[in-house]
Each structure stands twice: as C-alpha cells, then as structure tokens.
Design a protein around this motif. Structure first.
Motif, PDB file in Angstrom:
ATOM      1  N   THR A 228       1.055  -1.314   0.172  1.00 36.56           N
ATOM      2  CA  THR A 228       0.051   0.042   0.003  1.00 36.56           C
ATOM      3  C   THR A 228       0.747   1.304  -0.394  1.00 36.56           C
ATOM      4  O   THR A 228       0.620   1.877   0.963  1.00 36.56           O
ATOM      5  CB  THR A 228      -1.140  -0.401   1.470  1.00 36.56           C
ATOM      6  N   LEU A 238      -3.553  -0.630  -7.152  1.00 35.74           N
ATOM      7  CA  LEU A 238      -4.307  -1.090  -5.755  1.00 35.74           C
ATOM      8  C   LEU A 238      -5.283  -1.501  -6.359  1.00 35.74           C
ATOM      9  O   LEU A 238      -6.472  -2.196  -5.874  1.00 35.74           O
ATOM     10  CB  LEU A 238      -3.929  -0.226  -4.630  1.00 35.74           C
ATOM     11  N   GLN A 242      -6.872  -4.982  -5.222  1.00 38.08           N
ATOM     12  CA  GLN A 242      -8.294  -5.254  -4.586  1.00 38.08           C
ATOM     13  C   GLN A 242      -9.660  -6.042  -5.346  1.00 38.08           C
ATOM     14  O   GLN A 242     -10.092  -6.971  -4.877  1.00 38.08           O
ATOM     15  CB  GLN A 242      -9.131  -3.736  -4.099  1.00 38.08           C
ATOM     16  N   THR A 262      -0.882  -5.251   5.883  1.00 34.65           N
ATOM     17  CA  THR A 262      -0.533  -4.416   4.544  1.00 34.65           C
ATOM     18  C   THR A 262       0.931  -4.044   4.802  1.00 34.65           C
ATOM     19  O   THR A 262       1.269  -3.820   6.083  1.00 34.65           O
ATOM     20  CB  THR A 262      -1.151  -3.257   4.680  1.00 34.65           C
ATOM     21  N   ALA A 264       4.030  -0.728   4.289  1.00 36.85           N
ATOM     22  CA  ALA A 264       4.187   0.822   3.460  1.00 36.85           C
ATOM     23  C   ALA A 264       5.521   0.770   3.797  1.00 36.85           C
ATOM     24  O   ALA A 264       5.945   0.411   3.917  1.00 36.85           O
ATOM     25  CB  ALA A 264       3.351   1.802   3.157  1.00 36.85           C
ATOM     26  N   LEU A 289      -8.531  -0.395   1.827  1.00 29.71           N
ATOM     27  CA  LEU A 289      -7.351  -0.324   2.000  1.00 29.71           C
ATOM     28  C   LEU A 289      -6.708   1.302   0.884  1.00 29.71           C
ATOM     29  O   LEU A 289      -7.208   1.718   0.203  1.00 29.71           O
ATOM     30  CB  LEU A 289      -6.582  -1.155   1.525  1.00 29.71           C
ATOM     31  N   THR A 290      -5.761   1.925   1.278  1.00 28.87           N
ATOM     32  CA  THR A 290      -5.234   3.409   0.593  1.00 28.87           C
ATOM     33  C   THR A 290      -3.888   3.247   0.325  1.00 28.87           C
ATOM     34  O   THR A 290      -3.121   2.643   1.333  1.00 28.87           O
ATOM     35  CB  THR A 290      -5.734   4.745   1.520  1.00 28.87           C
ATOM     36  N   SER A 291      -3.280   4.140  -0.265  1.00 26.25           N
ATOM     37  CA  SER A 291      -1.814   3.740  -0.352  1.00 26.25           C
ATOM     38  C   SER A 291      -0.720   4.933   0.071  1.00 26.25           C
ATOM     39  O   SER A 291      -2.035   6.016   0.041  1.00 26.25           O
ATOM     40  CB  SER A 291      -1.733   3.442  -1.951  1.00 26.25           C
ATOM     41  N   THR A 324       1.722  -6.389  -5.170  1.00 25.23           N
ATOM     42  CA  THR A 324       2.565  -5.345  -4.586  1.00 25.23           C
ATOM     43  C   THR A 324       3.170  -5.069  -6.703  1.00 25.23           C
ATOM     44  O   THR A 324       3.073  -5.507  -7.421  1.00 25.23           O
ATOM     45  CB  THR A 324       3.927  -5.217  -4.408  1.00 25.23           C
TER      46      THR A 324
END
Length: 570
Positions: A228, A238, A242, A262, A264, A289-291, A324
């Motif tokens: 993420t 991403l 999902q 996750t 990051a 989920l967010t990046s 990824t």
C-alpha cells in the motif's frame, strides 16, 4: 592559439600533462611492456578472458557452453564435475558465432532495455551429445513474463529483453494433453521437423497435472500481503489488486480462511484469519485499503509468513499471496535472498508463496520471479481484471494447491540418434545433471490441473532407434523422498511432416520461436516472425488465449514494418 582561448589554465595544464605522458609512452613504451611482460593487445585479451570466465562461472550448476556445430576438437564437458572454465573463443570461432547471430532485418524487433537489475540469462547453447547427453531442469509454471509482454505491446511498446523467459510464455497457454489415468501427472512426448531451422526437429515434452474439484480441495489458509505504498496509487495497481482479492475470495470454500496484512512505511495487521464465508467482512477490509508512504516488503513478508505458518501442514494449504508493483526501497530486507532468508523455516514447514505483479514504471519483474522461485510458489502478472479472473478463479486450484513438489525433468539423448540439442528456455531453472536424484536439491512445483511444456531443438543422426529417454522425478507435497518415472521417445514416434504434428506442438513452437527472436537469442538469428505467425494461425484450435497471442504477434510485426517504412527506429 585562438582555438584554446576559451579554455581555463587548469585545462591547458592537464592537456600538457597528457601530451607529455604520450611522449614518454612513445619513447619508453616497448621497454615498459617488456618490463611488465605483456603487450596492450595481450592485456586486453586477458581482460576479455577474465570477463568471459566470470560470466560463465556465475552459475555454478550451468553446463559447459559447447556451441553446437563447432569443431570436434572442443574439450568435452565432464558430467559429474563442477562446471568447467571455458576458454574464450578464438577469432575463427567468434566469427562463426557472429555469422549465426545475423538476422533477417525485416523481421528483427529490438526490445527496449530498462533499469531492471536482473540480467538476462544467456540462452541455452546447442550441445553435442558426445559432450553431454543429459539435459536437466526444474519445471516452471510461472506466467508473468508473457502477461508483461502483452501489457507492453498493448500500450505500443516492447518488453525489456531481460523480462522475456521462454518457458513462461509457452506455459501461459492451455494445452490439451491427456489426463493422468493414475498418479499426479502424465507425460506427453512428440516430435516433428522444425519450422525454423531446416534439417532439425522440435521435440515437445508435456506434463499434465491431475485436476482437483472444488469440493476436493484441502482447507486453505491464505494471507494476502498487500503493498500500500505511494507507488501503488494508480488504477492498475492497488484498485486492481483489490478486485483480484475479491475474485479470489469468491472462489474459496466456506471452510477456507483469509488474513490481510499490508506494508508501506510500516507493516499493518488489517484482518486476522477470517472464514471465507464472512464475505462482507472480508470485502470491507479489502475496500478500506489506501496507498501512501514508502515500501518495507521484507518486514511485511515475515509477518505474513508467521500468520500462514500457524495452519501449515500436510492436510492444509498455507499460502502467502503478495500483491505489489515490486518496488521495495525501505525495510530491513531489500533483496530476494535476504527477504527469504528470514522466512526459510516457514518455507520448510510447507508455506508456499504466490507473487502477483501489478503496474508499470517501477515494476521489479526480477524480484517477483526470484521470490516465487525461492518460496516454492508461482509468479503472475495481472494487467487487467480479465487476467485476475483467469488466475484467481478459472485456475484457482492450480494457483493454490500443489500436487507435486521438487519436480525435475531429465532428458537423456541417445548419441547414436541425436547429434546435438538445445532446450528453449528454462535457463534459470537449470539443475546440474548430478543433482537429478539428489532429493535435497530444490526444484519446481506443479499445481492442480497445471500443464508444463518444454521444447527442444535437436539434430538427428542417421542411426539409433531411440531418440531420448525422459525421466521425471517428484515428491508428494510435504514428502522427503521422490519417486521417478521414465518415458522413452522412439524415432518412429516423430512425425515425418510438421503438418502431422498436434496443434499443441505447433502452437508451442510459434510461441517459443517468437520469444527467442524477441530476446535476441543467437541461435534464433535466422528465425522469422512470419514463420511463427503462420504456425500460430494454424494452431489456434478455437482457444481465445491463442487467438489473442496471434493478434499481439501481428501487432509486433506491423509495428516493425511501419517503423522501417517510415524510417522510425525501433
């Protein structure tokens, strides 16, 4: 002096020093060379030899690189000895090799190069059976290399040469091999005259794994490990990951479980092991989920493996699935070796690994492939929702459940029937001949319903009725000792004409030939994409994935023809 007016005093002094050194070398050069015992030419030759030996010795299990068709005075390779140091080619030999690398310019397509740190494997050479009659390799069911090629061509480009792995192109497609009547797999052998090289034949070795119905699958414990980081923000990363995870959850049995981790800038435990029947809870966690942030893949991988190991065992499937773009720039562990070193204990317990590559730009194909190989798993590249559906729904059993592990293939060519051979692809899956029956040496895995196909280009002699003996050695999942099967290929089993061969062989030949041409294999120097296209046209056999390949191949040829006609470089 006007031409030197713009130069600084320091530059003029430097030029003067260089001129003086040149004068000294002119006067005293011969004596200096006599003093140090080498001429400039011989020193350069020594450097070339060192570079060549370093390259050839970098893979400890690689056979000697005997070039097919060279003079018979070449020193034979010792089958059971460590890989020998091959001397650099003499000028006549170098010229002969160069002549074989020339290509028909109208069919030549130069792939782009990138900053990929994984150097391309040197294509397998033609090998004389009098020097080495054995060819040994681990099976490979990865498909990422072909999917990446499709992405590049669809966007008007060409893939980097180092990303083209022939075996992954060939094994992307379905082949209609007979199902095993007993045991885990069946071997299908076939041969026919080569469409590319007059006077040679192609021999196909095909393995078909047994299929497993959804109701018969072992209980599965999945751990999704999702990147993420900030580089995953684009729609093809991403958001596509999902969608892929949701597709996979939809295909699981109610008794299966899913955990979500996750990574990051730091690692986060998003969801503990949750039954697949709790679909809404799983989807909410995936949608949340967010990046953002950096990338710490190594730390996340260790946590994911710890989760998976809790349910590892012979009666369960425990698999980590990494999604990824492959760009790892933070964390304690930055290389495939160092990342896998921290989790090798979990691998030995039976935890397997799938790597799912996404996106372009900073995608590390080399890292994804090496992680999958070391993690006893498979490597995919997802370029669309359709590909996600193919990997996570249509072929879910093969993606998840291993039916045979450490699968090795050894082909013994009869020197009386075969003068020389070359395996197309599998360079980074090579195994030393002496390790074929060494069950401690790691090899590849076959999932439920998977097919594995390998092609050899061979030159037959006029004698001998048996062309080759194919041996397959494999362990049961979690097993220690391997079982071995043997399959003969007789000369009478070879087709007299290519048109008599199955669509499987003809299509596999078209795909392997295209990959070999695009990666610049010297042995494919005179091969033609037009020949590959003609082969593919006659072997689509009603399959959509084969039709898609034919369309991509046509685009590659049309693009090159347009660039040549318009004077635009590739």
């Amino acid at each position: 002096m006007k031409r030197f007016a713009g130069l600084s005093k320091l530059t003029l002094i430097s030029l003067g020093v260089l001129a003086a050194l040149g004068a000294v070398l002119t006067v005293f050069g011969p004596n200096l060379r006599r003093l140090f015992g080498a001429s400039a030419a011989s020193l350069a030759s020594d450097e070339d030899e060192m570079a060549m030996r370093f390259s050839q010795d970098s893979r400890l299990q690689r056979k000697s690189l005997a070039t097919f068709g060279d003079s018979e005075d070449s020193a034979p390779a010792l089958e059971m000895a460590p890989a020998p140091r091959a001397a650099p080619p003499s000028p006549p030999r170098a010229a002969a090799v160069a002549s074989r690398t020339q290509v028909v310019q109208a069919e030549r397509v130069e792939p782009v190069t990138t900053g990929n740190t994984h150097a391309a494997e040197r294509p397998n050479p033609f090998t004389l059976t009098t020097e080495d009659r054995f060819s040994t390799f681990a099976v490979d069911v990865d498909t990422a290399s072909y999917a990446l090629f499709r992405r590049y061509v669809s966007e008007g480009g060409m893939p980097p040469r180092e990303s083209i792995r022939v075996e992954e192109w060939v094994n992307y497609f379905r082949y209609r091999y007979p199902s095993p009547e007993q045991g885990d797999f069946r071997v299908d052998l076939e041969g026919a005259p080569s469409p590319f090289t007059p006077g040679r034949h192609l021999v196909k070795v095909g393995l078909q794994g047994r299929t497993i119905a959804k109701s018969q699958r072992k209980p599965t414990h999945l751990v999704f490990l999702v990147d993420t980081s900030g580089s995953m923000a684009s729609p093809d990363k991403l958001p596509l990951a999902q969608k892929a995870m949701k597709l996979m959850v939809d295909g699981l049995n109610e008794s299966d479980t899913v955990a979500l981790v996750t990574y990051a800038g730091s690692v986060r435990d998003v969801l503990p092991p949750t039954p697949a029947s709790e679909r809404e809870k799983l989807f909410l966690a995936i949608d949340s989920l967010t990046s953002g942030g950096g990338t710490a893949m190594g730390d996340g991988l260790e946590l994911a493996y710890r989760h998976a190991a809790k349910k590892a065992g012979s009666k369960n499937v425990a698999r980590v699935i990494v999604l990824t773009d492959g760009d790892t720039n933070l964390g304690r562990n930055l290389s495939a070796d160092s990342m896998l070193e921290s989790v090798q204990g979990f691998v030995k317990e039976g935890v397997t690994l799938s790597t799912i590559g996404l996106g372009m730009g900073n995608y590390r194909d080399d890292l994804m492939e090496r992680l999958a190989n070391k993690g006893n798993g498979n490597c995919f590249y997802i370029d669309s929702e359709r590909e996600a559906r193919r990997v996570f729904q249509e072929r879910l059993a093969g993606t998840l459940e291993v039916i045979a592990q450490d699968v090795k293939v050894q082909v013994e060519f009869d020197p009386e029937a075969v003068r020389g051979y070359r395996l197309l692809g599998y360079e980074n899956r090579a195994i030393a001949d002496r390790d074929f029956r060494n069950d401690k040496v790691d090899a590849g895995e076959i999932g439920a319903g998977h097919t594995v196909t390998a092609l050899y280009e061979v030159e037959l002699s006029g004698e001998g009725s048996r062309v080759a003996t194919v041996r397959v050695r494999a362990k049961k999942p979690g097993g220690v000792e391997a079982a071995e099967q043997s399959f003969p290929l007789e000369r009478e089993q070879l087709h007299a004409r290519l048109s008599q061969a199955s669509a499987n062989l003809r299509f596999a030949a078209a795909v392997a030939g295209t990959a070999d041409i695009l990666r610049g294999a010297p042995q494919a120097g005179d091969w033609s994409l037009a020949t590959a296209e003609s082969l593919a046209e006659g072997a689509v056999d009603g399959m959509s994935d084969r039709a898609e390949f034919l369309g991509l191949l046509r685009r590659v040829r049309e693009r090159h023809a347009t660039s040549v006609a318009g004077g635009i470089p590739d």
